[in-house]
Design an enzyme around this catalytic site. Sequence first.
Site, short mmCIF file in Angstrom:
data_model
loop_
_atom_site.label_atom_id
_atom_site.label_comp_id
_atom_site.label_asym_id
_atom_site.label_seq_id
_atom_site.Cartn_x
_atom_site.Cartn_y
_atom_site.Cartn_z
NE ARG A 1 -11.45 6.86 8.42
CZ ARG A 1 -9.91 6.64 7.75
NH1 ARG A 1 -9.92 5.91 9.47
NH2 ARG A 1 -9.05 6.45 7.54
NE ARG B 1 -7.13 1.07 12.44
CZ ARG B 1 -7.90 0.84 12.61
NH1 ARG B 1 -8.89 -0.47 11.69
NH2 ARG B 1 -8.85 1.42 11.19
N GLY C 1 9.05 8.62 8.20
CA GLY C 1 8.92 8.28 7.90
C GLY C 1 8.23 8.91 6.88
CB ILE D 1 0.99 9.43 7.07
CG1 ILE D 1 -0.68 8.64 6.53
CG2 ILE D 1 0.05 10.17 7.29
CD1 ILE D 1 -1.24 7.44 8.17
N GLY D 2 3.01 11.33 5.61
CA GLY D 2 4.52 11.69 5.64
C GLY D 2 4.72 13.22 4.29
CG ASN E 1 4.16 -1.08 12.03
OD1 ASN E 1 5.22 -1.57 10.90
ND2 ASN E 1 3.37 -0.78 11.37
CB THR F 1 3.40 3.36 13.47
OG1 THR F 1 3.95 4.46 12.50
CG2 THR F 1 3.83 2.02 13.11
CG HIS G 1 -7.24 3.97 15.88
ND1 HIS G 1 -8.28 4.27 15.13
CD2 HIS G 1 -6.67 3.63 14.30
CE1 HIS G 1 -7.45 4.45 13.65
NE2 HIS G 1 -7.16 4.41 13.41
P1 A3D Z 1 3.95 4.26 4.02
O1 A3D Z 1 3.11 5.16 2.45
O2 A3D Z 1 3.83 2.30 3.54
O3 A3D Z 1 5.07 4.73 4.24
C1 A3D Z 1 5.32 4.08 5.46
C2 A3D Z 1 7.13 4.32 5.55
O4 A3D Z 1 8.41 3.91 6.33
C3 A3D Z 1 7.42 3.84 4.13
O5 A3D Z 1 8.05 5.01 3.15
C4 A3D Z 1 8.83 3.20 4.56
O6 A3D Z 1 10.09 3.14 3.48
C5 A3D Z 1 9.09 3.34 5.97
N1 A3D Z 1 10.08 3.45 6.71
C6 A3D Z 1 9.77 1.63 7.53
N2 A3D Z 1 10.76 1.49 7.64
C7 A3D Z 1 11.09 2.17 8.57
C8 A3D Z 1 12.36 2.72 9.24
N3 A3D Z 1 12.61 1.94 10.11
N4 A3D Z 1 12.63 3.86 10.17
C9 A3D Z 1 12.42 4.78 8.87
N5 A3D Z 1 10.56 5.16 7.26
C10 A3D Z 1 10.67 3.74 8.10
O7 A3D Z 1 2.61 3.85 4.93
P2 A3D Z 1 1.91 5.31 5.46
O8 A3D Z 1 2.27 6.50 5.45
O9 A3D Z 1 0.37 5.02 4.50
O10 A3D Z 1 1.01 4.38 6.75
C11 A3D Z 1 1.86 4.81 7.64
C12 A3D Z 1 1.68 3.74 9.26
O11 A3D Z 1 0.15 4.50 9.75
C13 A3D Z 1 0.95 2.49 8.99
O12 A3D Z 1 1.58 2.06 10.14
C14 A3D Z 1 -0.20 2.49 8.88
O13 A3D Z 1 -0.83 1.54 8.79
C15 A3D Z 1 -0.35 3.70 9.82
N6 A3D Z 1 -1.64 3.69 9.84
C16 A3D Z 1 -2.32 4.96 11.44
C17 A3D Z 1 -3.81 5.51 10.91
C18 A3D Z 1 -3.99 5.95 12.35
O14 A3D Z 1 -5.23 6.60 12.22
C19 A3D Z 1 -4.27 6.05 13.35
C20 A3D Z 1 -4.35 5.70 9.96
C21 A3D Z 1 -3.76 5.33 8.63
C22 A3D Z 1 -2.60 4.94 8.64
#
Ligand code: A3D
EC number: 1.1.1.37
Length: 320
Positions: free
Chosen positions: A152, A89, A10, A14-15, A96, A120, A176
Site C-alpha cells: 500500500r 481489527r 477459509g 480472501i480464500g 477469531n 485472520t 498490523h
Molecule cells: P470472509 O469473506 O468473511 O471469509 C472468512 C471465511 O471464514 C468465511 O467463508 C467463513 O465461513 C469462514 N470460517 C468462519 N469460521 C470458520 C472456521 N471455524 N473454520 C473454517 N472456516 C471458517 O473474510 P475475508 O476472507 O475477507 O477475511 C478473512 C480474514 O482476514 C478476516 O479476519 C479479516 O479481518 C482478515 N484480513 C486480514 C488482513 C491483513 O492484512 C492481516 C487483510 C484483510 C483481511
Amino acid sequence: MARPKIALIGAGQIGGTLAHLAALKELGDVVLFDIAEGIPEGKALDIAESGPSAKFDAAMSGTQSYEDIAGADVCIVTAGVARKPGMSRDDLLGINLKVMKSVGEGIAAHAPDAFVICITNPLDAMVWALREFSGLPHEKVCGMAGVLDSARFRHFLASEFDVSMKDVTAFVLGGHGDTMVPLVRYSTVAGIPLPDLVKMGWTTQEKLDAIVQRTRDGGAEIVGLLKTGSAFYAPATSAIEMAESYLKDQKRVLPCAAYVDGAYGLNGFYVGVPTVIGAAGIERVVEISMDKDEQAMFDNSVKAVKGLVEACKGIDNSLA
Ligand code: A3D
C-alpha cells in the site's frame, strides 16, 4: 514430482482469491476448506472451470473435512470474520480466537509439516495463538501483514512520484494496525531514500506524512468503501508472494509477522519484522537499527500487540 499441495483454511473473499491466484500461477493443487457447506466446493469448481481458458494445470477441490488437507505443503488461514464499518481489527479478537483453536488443531493433526501463513485479524495476536494451538515449529508459522502494508505504501508513493511501483521499495515494521511503523528512512525510489527525495523537491514533508498516515489507515479506507467486508485482492496477492517464496525457496526478503526471539530486544514474540522466507520457512529475522523516534513507534506497536496477546490469554485459559 507431484505438485505441491496448498490448503486454504477459509474460503471467503480472501480464500477464493488465493485459490484463483495459486491456480493462475500454477503453485500447486488447491484444497479450499470452510465450515460453510457448498462455498469451498463451488469456488473450487468455478476456478477449475476457468482452467481451460486460463491454461493452468492444478487440481481444485472444496471440503468441510480437515482430513482433506492431509500432507499440505502450505496452509493459508483466513478463517474467521472480517471487519465491517465501525469495527476495529481488535473487535474480532474473541470470535477469531475460537476459530484459531479449531484451525490450529486441524493443521496439527493433518498437515504438521506445512508452512502456515495466517491472515485472520487481529493478525499479530491470531498468528501467535495459531502457533500455540497448533504446536508447529515457530519458523513454520507466520502472519501476512507487512507485505500488504508495504505494498500500500509503495502504491501511494509511486502515484505521488509518477514512477513505476517496481522501482519503489518500502519498509513497514511493527504490528498490523493503527500502530504500524512505516519506515521512511528505509523506503526508496531506485535506492534513493525518501528523505533525500524530499530534499530533491520530488515531494514535501507534509505530503509524505499524509502518505504515511494513509498507509496506516489503508485497511479502514477499503472497509469504508466496500461497506460489506474488508480488502481481499491485495491481501491475497501478498500472501501468495510469501507462499511462492517458501515453495520455490526464493529466499525473498519480506516483512511479515514472525516469531522474534532475541532480535529487537524481544524474547519470543510475534510482530512485524523483515524476514527471509525460503524452504525452511522463516529462515532469518533481519534486524535493522532504528533511531529514537522509530524505536519509540516500534515500542508502542509492540505494546499494543502485547495487550492483545494478554487479552487472548484472558479469554482462553489453555494459552495462559
Ligand atoms: P470472509 O469473506 O468473511 O471469509 C472468512 C471465511 O471464514 C468465511 O467463508 C467463513 O465461513 C469462514 N470460517 C468462519 N469460521 C470458520 C472456521 N471455524 N473454520 C473454517 N472456516 C471458517 O473474510 P475475508 O476472507 O475477507 O477475511 C478473512 C480474514 O482476514 C478476516 O479476519 C479479516 O479481518 C482478515 N484480513 C486480514 C488482513 C491483513 O492484512 C492481516 C487483510 C484483510 C483481511
